[in-house]
Scaffold this motif. Structure first.
Motif, PDB file in Angstrom:
ATOM      1  N   UNK B 250       0.835  -1.206   0.000  1.00  0.00           N
ATOM      2  CA  UNK B 250       0.000   0.000   0.000  1.00  0.00           C
ATOM      3  C   UNK B 250       0.870   1.256   0.000  1.00  0.00           C
ATOM      4  N   UNK B 251       2.037   1.181   0.673  1.00  0.00           N
ATOM      5  CA  UNK B 251       2.954   2.335   0.662  1.00  0.00           C
ATOM      6  C   UNK B 251       3.476   2.613  -0.746  1.00  0.00           C
ATOM      7  N   UNK B 252       3.521   1.568  -1.586  1.00  0.00           N
ATOM      8  CA  UNK B 252       3.939   1.749  -2.979  1.00  0.00           C
ATOM      9  C   UNK B 252       2.711   1.943  -3.884  1.00  0.00           C
ATOM     10  N   UNK B 253       1.545   2.130  -3.247  1.00  0.00           N
ATOM     11  CA  UNK B 253       0.292   2.350  -3.979  1.00  0.00           C
ATOM     12  C   UNK B 253      -0.064   1.211  -4.914  1.00  0.00           C
ATOM     13  N   UNK B 254       0.206  -0.010  -4.507  1.00  0.00           N
ATOM     14  CA  UNK B 254      -0.202  -1.150  -5.339  1.00  0.00           C
ATOM     15  C   UNK B 254      -0.917  -2.199  -4.489  1.00  0.00           C
ATOM     16  N   UNK B 255      -1.732  -2.988  -5.169  1.00  0.00           N
ATOM     17  CA  UNK B 255      -2.343  -4.177  -4.565  1.00  0.00           C
ATOM     18  C   UNK B 255      -2.045  -5.319  -5.530  1.00  0.00           C
ATOM     19  N   UNK B 256      -1.648  -6.474  -5.009  1.00  0.00           N
ATOM     20  CA  UNK B 256      -1.192  -7.530  -5.929  1.00  0.00           C
ATOM     21  C   UNK B 256      -2.325  -8.185  -6.719  1.00  0.00           C
ATOM     22  N   UNK B 257      -2.000  -8.557  -7.956  1.00  0.00           N
ATOM     23  CA  UNK B 257      -2.894  -9.435  -8.719  1.00  0.00           C
ATOM     24  C   UNK B 257      -2.657 -10.892  -8.343  1.00  0.00           C
ATOM     25  N   UNK B 258      -1.408 -11.195  -7.970  1.00  0.00           N
ATOM     26  CA  UNK B 258      -1.023 -12.581  -7.698  1.00  0.00           C
ATOM     27  C   UNK B 258      -0.125 -12.621  -6.459  1.00  0.00           C
ATOM     28  N   UNK B 259      -0.476 -13.513  -5.523  1.00  0.00           N
ATOM     29  CA  UNK B 259       0.324 -13.727  -4.305  1.00  0.00           C
ATOM     30  C   UNK B 259       0.792 -15.181  -4.303  1.00  0.00           C
ATOM     31  N   UNK B 260       2.102 -15.359  -4.105  1.00  0.00           N
ATOM     32  CA  UNK B 260       2.694 -16.692  -4.264  1.00  0.00           C
ATOM     33  C   UNK B 260       3.526 -17.045  -3.038  1.00  0.00           C
ATOM     34  N   UNK B 261       3.433 -18.298  -2.588  1.00  0.00           N
ATOM     35  CA  UNK B 261       4.343 -18.775  -1.535  1.00  0.00           C
ATOM     36  C   UNK B 261       4.533 -20.272  -1.709  1.00  0.00           C
ATOM     37  N   UNK B 262       5.700 -20.764  -1.319  1.00  0.00           N
ATOM     38  CA  UNK B 262       5.907 -22.204  -1.386  1.00  0.00           C
ATOM     39  C   UNK B 262       5.102 -22.866  -0.278  1.00  0.00           C
ATOM     40  N   UNK B 263       4.814 -24.154  -0.482  1.00  0.00           N
ATOM     41  CA  UNK B 263       3.905 -24.836   0.430  1.00  0.00           C
ATOM     42  C   UNK B 263       4.391 -26.252   0.713  1.00  0.00           C
ATOM     43  N   UNK B 264       4.728 -26.506   1.998  1.00  0.00           N
ATOM     44  CA  UNK B 264       5.069 -27.860   2.432  1.00  0.00           C
ATOM     45  C   UNK B 264       3.976 -28.332   3.373  1.00  0.00           C
ATOM     46  N   UNK B 265       4.060 -27.948   4.641  1.00  0.00           N
ATOM     47  CA  UNK B 265       2.977 -28.197   5.593  1.00  0.00           C
ATOM     48  C   UNK B 265       1.948 -27.089   5.570  1.00  0.00           C
ATOM     49  N   UNK B 266       2.274 -25.956   4.943  1.00  0.00           N
ATOM     50  CA  UNK B 266       1.287 -24.897   4.747  1.00  0.00           C
ATOM     51  C   UNK B 266       1.500 -23.626   5.550  1.00  0.00           C
ATOM     52  N   UNK B 267       2.444 -23.617   6.498  1.00  0.00           N
ATOM     53  CA  UNK B 267       2.537 -22.439   7.364  1.00  0.00           C
ATOM     54  C   UNK B 267       3.086 -21.225   6.621  1.00  0.00           C
ATOM     55  N   UNK B 268       4.002 -21.431   5.715  1.00  0.00           N
ATOM     56  CA  UNK B 268       4.549 -20.317   4.958  1.00  0.00           C
ATOM     57  C   UNK B 268       3.507 -19.768   3.989  1.00  0.00           C
ATOM     58  N   UNK B 269       2.821 -20.669   3.287  1.00  0.00           N
ATOM     59  CA  UNK B 269       1.784 -20.219   2.354  1.00  0.00           C
ATOM     60  C   UNK B 269       0.650 -19.523   3.105  1.00  0.00           C
ATOM     61  N   UNK B 270       0.173 -20.160   4.168  1.00  0.00           N
ATOM     62  CA  UNK B 270      -0.932 -19.571   4.921  1.00  0.00           C
ATOM     63  C   UNK B 270      -0.563 -18.204   5.470  1.00  0.00           C
ATOM     64  N   UNK B 271       0.665 -18.098   5.998  1.00  0.00           N
ATOM     65  CA  UNK B 271       1.108 -16.839   6.586  1.00  0.00           C
ATOM     66  C   UNK B 271       1.136 -15.708   5.585  1.00  0.00           C
TER      67      UNK B 271
END
Lengths: 451, 451
Positions: B250-271
């Protein structure tokens, strides 16, 4: 909660380096040509350095602009944070405020990238697209590899053979960034072939690797040489550290009583301390500046002040500095970055003139300090940087003894993620405090060049 | 120059975690007791978890306060930076804007510390001063060791024996922070002794190590168990990542079209993703959320959606999730953190309901992406995190193909300083893309518990 981190925005990053040669009461005597023993001129250096760096080596201009392209790469990690080590203060139960500047956030993991980037840049600007250098444990080789990569340049690293095989991870990092890493002594140079002919099993040394890199650069028109410490222009580039730190402390409304950094060739100490030395020299500000070195390689605390060669073979110019003599082989401490026989002429002169101080520390006390710091702040520090931590701890305890609320800042020049085997040895009780080989030092000093 | 880093001050750090259970259209079916097959109640879990974490596991409150003591430790590295990967955009010649959140600045080197600290804290608050856990490659063990150290707690880590010997550096880090690290299977537990009696040379497995840690915690009144991923409260703690990232963009005045994270047990992706899923679910914001996983362990893209055990021995509750079956042994890829047969029930349910997406990536494409990223940004990424990089690169190239100036952000969950041997193998051409063992997967899925 008071803030833990003091951050600067990219806009607040210094845009000029500070050149202490503008303000020193006495400049070091000039470097001498190793053959003629006459002061070296720009022409002597132009075979291996670009003209802009040669100018920076000798200029007395106080402020040198940081090129915009260099600033843009600095922004990948700079400004680096200053942190208040509240948990360490609490553990020591000291009235002192302890701050540290953290250079381990650089993608190379240490302060070395601050000079690698401009060195690569100024070579590129003068059409040199290939650099040769040497590296021992690999910190400098990693930094120069990254820097050359950013400007599309080739990089050839002569890595001391024993480290090449025993410390493969920093070698991997250099290769990720596209460098050609060669075990030194190598068959690529005359110097290397000569050593191998005498001893095919030679483990190599920094002195041999320097000779190979310098020969490589001198022989090829398309190649220059780059050095990670000692020289004036290297320390100049590192002053971005201390300049930022001063701004950051001002945001917390403090000015330090004591500034500390570890000291091997001097670039880390100079980078942190010189912007504060500026205040001391030009404004009479009362601030102590302490260079922390290993007692196993006590260049500043036990060395001779005079001319000596930068390398073992005597191919480099003679530098006016504190030195243990090129024959002195320091014991095998785990702070590879601090095992150099000489020191920066600028740092040496300031010490000789009583403007800065130097203290030496035993290896086990340094690792004890490193583990205490890690437990307090989470960060596992590089063994080299941990000399500054131990020094800061001693000063904080002295402040407690005296009941004085001193403000202390030290530079944490790098993290220890690639030094964990040393911690393993320490925790297994295998690290010892080597006694200084007094007889060897005496003999080495007796063999110093007579000039 | 536009800014490279978007920073938040400590005052701007979120003071509440986001609980997605408040907003999901369908909650996962409840965990079942492995013996009775009835839903587990708080009393089933209280032998190994503190009551506050059990509450967090099931609450539907949207916002959970981050305790001040946890915030203070978060400040050692948080808020973490968001960076604009301008050099990567240039290398790809894409109109897309690529940002990444960088969790490698944590002293543990990964996002794992975000949940390790509150888990240790809530145990300490309930008088539990000793935690037992398991670790494979060691990321989680390092994080929990640091967290326990901060609160003066003891930590016992059962480390898979083959990693204990082959990856001594993360073990060293755990020991620096005072943890007792035991090679699993060990003689300390019934589960371990049973395995050793059958096979004294057993290399161990995560499943065995979990059994030992759970047994340790269940048997001792003074000890609880801690898990580094999968469970709802773990993902809750990690939402600080995405909450910060949203403020920073938001400080850069943008909102993402796509959010990506790697996923094993899910904590990184969920976070990373859940704070954006919140916008999608409650405000109808159009944003794609992509979980990136290895094609050699394709839990979300090839798994079965249903009940399965969390461990090999079937001692844990049955979780409602995507699973490859506990018998599935993924090929030996170099992303140890993504080699889990199951996945977070919250992530699984969202995928099943079409709210998020999942994609899988081959090992060599992931390492190619990692090296390109390193050359552009300097940072050597962890192999796990590099799945997100490869996914972002593919999306940026698709945007280029379509001529669309998409905004993409991915989470760089950790650095690769301790993964350099994997890079060595990759650069030596020794890494291969393992074909999925289809027959083994089929048999493993056929043996799923019938409920």
């Amino acid at each position: 909660m008071s803030a833990t981190k003091i951050l600067l925005s990219e806009k607040e990053m210094p845009t000029r380096w500070y050149n202490i040669q503008a303000d020193m009461p006495n400049l070091p005597k000039p470097p001498l040509n190793p053959v003629t023993k006459q002061p070296v001129g720009p022409e002597d250096l132009s075979a291996i350095f670009p003209m802009e760096l040669i100018k920076q080596e000798v200029t007395r201009e106080r402020w040198i602009d940081i090129p915009e392209e260099v600033q843009e790469i600095y922004h990948l990690w700079r400004p680096s944070p200053v942190m208040r080590a509240k948990q360490l203060e609490k553990a020591l139960d000291t009235p002192a405020k302890i701050y540290f500047k953290y250079e381990g956030v650089s993608p190379a993991g240490s302060h070395k990238l601050n000079t690698a980037v401009p060195q690569a840049y100024f070579n590129m600007k003068e059409g040199i697209m290939r650099l040769a250098t040497e590296t021992g444990a690999g910190q400098w080789g990693v930094a120069l590899s990254q820097a050359c990569n950013f400007f599309g340049m080739k990089c050839l690293v002569y890595m001391v053979k024993v480290s090449y095989h025993q410390k493969p991870y920093r070698r991997s990092m250099m290769q990720i960034f596209g460098s050609n890493v060669v075990a030194s002594p190598s068959e690529l140079t005359e110097a290397g072939r000569k050593i191998l002919a005498d001893n095919p099993e030679s483990p190599g040394s920094l002195g041999i690797a320097i000779s190979e890199a310098v020969e490589d650069a001198a022989k090829r028109d398309d190649t220059n040489y780059a050095l990670g410490s000692v020289l004036n222009h290297v320390l100049l580039h590192q002053t971005v550290i201390g300049l930022e730190a001063k701004e950051q402390l001002a945001k917390d409304d403090v000015y330090p009583d004591i500034v500390i950094a570890c000291c091997g060739g001097g670039s880390n100490f100079g980078g942190m301390a010189f912007p504060f030395v500026y205040d001391k020299l030009t404004k009479g500000t009362n601030v102590r500046l302490i260079a922390a070195e290993p007692s196993a390689c006590p260049t500043l605390t036990r060395g001779h002040f005079g001319y000596d060669y930068g390398d073992v073979a005597g191919l480099t110019p003679l530098l006016w500095m504190y030195t243990l003599g090129t024959d002195f082989m320091p014991p095998g401490i785990h702070s590879g970055g601090l095992r150099y026989h000489g020191d920066s002429p600028l740092v040496s002169q300031l010490l000789h003139d009583g403007i800065i101080e130097a203290k030496s520390f035993n290896q086990t006390s340094v690792f004890n300090a490193a583990v205490l710091f890690a437990k307090c702040m989470g960060i596992v520090p590089a063994p080299e940087s941990s000399h500054a931590i131990q020094c800061a701890i001693e000063e904080a305890l002295a402040a407690k003894e005296a009941g004085e609320a001193k403000t202390i800042i030290f530079n944490l020049s790098g993290h220890g993620f690639l030094d964990l085997p040393s911690y393993d040895s320490f925790m297994a009780g295998k690290l010892i405090d080597y006694p200084l080989p007094e007889e060897e030092l005496k003999q080495s000093l007796a063999r110093l060049p007579q000039i």
